[in-house]
Design a protein around this motif. Sequence first.
Motif, PDB file in Angstrom:
ATOM      1  N   TYR A  35     -34.110  22.996  -4.648  1.00 46.26           N
ATOM      2  CA  TYR A  35     -33.202  23.743  -3.778  1.00 46.26           C
ATOM      3  C   TYR A  35     -32.102  22.853  -3.212  1.00 46.26           C
ATOM      4  O   TYR A  35     -32.265  21.642  -3.098  1.00 46.26           O
ATOM      5  CB  TYR A  35     -33.971  24.339  -2.594  1.00 46.26           C
ATOM      6  N   PHE A  53     -30.765  27.910  -4.760  1.00 48.92           N
ATOM      7  CA  PHE A  53     -31.383  27.158  -5.852  1.00 48.92           C
ATOM      8  C   PHE A  53     -30.390  26.079  -6.250  1.00 48.92           C
ATOM      9  O   PHE A  53     -29.188  26.317  -6.312  1.00 48.92           O
ATOM     10  CB  PHE A  53     -31.681  28.067  -7.052  1.00 48.92           C
ATOM     11  N   GLN A  54     -30.890  24.878  -6.532  1.00 50.11           N
ATOM     12  CA  GLN A  54     -30.003  23.755  -6.826  1.00 50.11           C
ATOM     13  C   GLN A  54     -29.279  23.925  -8.156  1.00 50.11           C
ATOM     14  O   GLN A  54     -28.091  23.676  -8.241  1.00 50.11           O
ATOM     15  CB  GLN A  54     -30.797  22.446  -6.829  1.00 50.11           C
ATOM     16  N   ILE A  63     -37.933  31.304  -3.123  1.00 51.22           N
ATOM     17  CA  ILE A  63     -36.843  30.953  -2.199  1.00 51.22           C
ATOM     18  C   ILE A  63     -37.025  31.688  -0.868  1.00 51.22           C
ATOM     19  O   ILE A  63     -36.782  31.128   0.194  1.00 51.22           O
ATOM     20  CB  ILE A  63     -35.448  31.191  -2.828  1.00 51.22           C
TER      21      ILE A  63
END
Length: 95
Positions: A35, A53-54, A63
């Motif tokens: 994240y 979300f990364q 999440i």
Amino acid sequence: MAMQIHIEQASMERTEDKRFVGKVYVRVEGHKQPYEIIVDSKNMKDWGYALYFQRDSGPEEEIDALDAYIDEHEDVFERIVQAAKDAYQEGKERD
């Protein structure tokens, strides 16, 4: 049940309008995706955040669970903010 949250990387900058904006990358044990948490403050005292979300999207329930966990555990949020503040201070010391 405690989430195992690992801070992978943090940064912070001061924007043109004098806000402090930090990015903290975290990984949560058992979650499919890492994240990105954006923290934001005018005065380095009152902080807001946004959670993403990364890279690739992951399960919505993961999440949502992390978001709820951060909301319920002030110490976790303080640790995330502190990582960004530390990165900002280190950047100032290098300049």
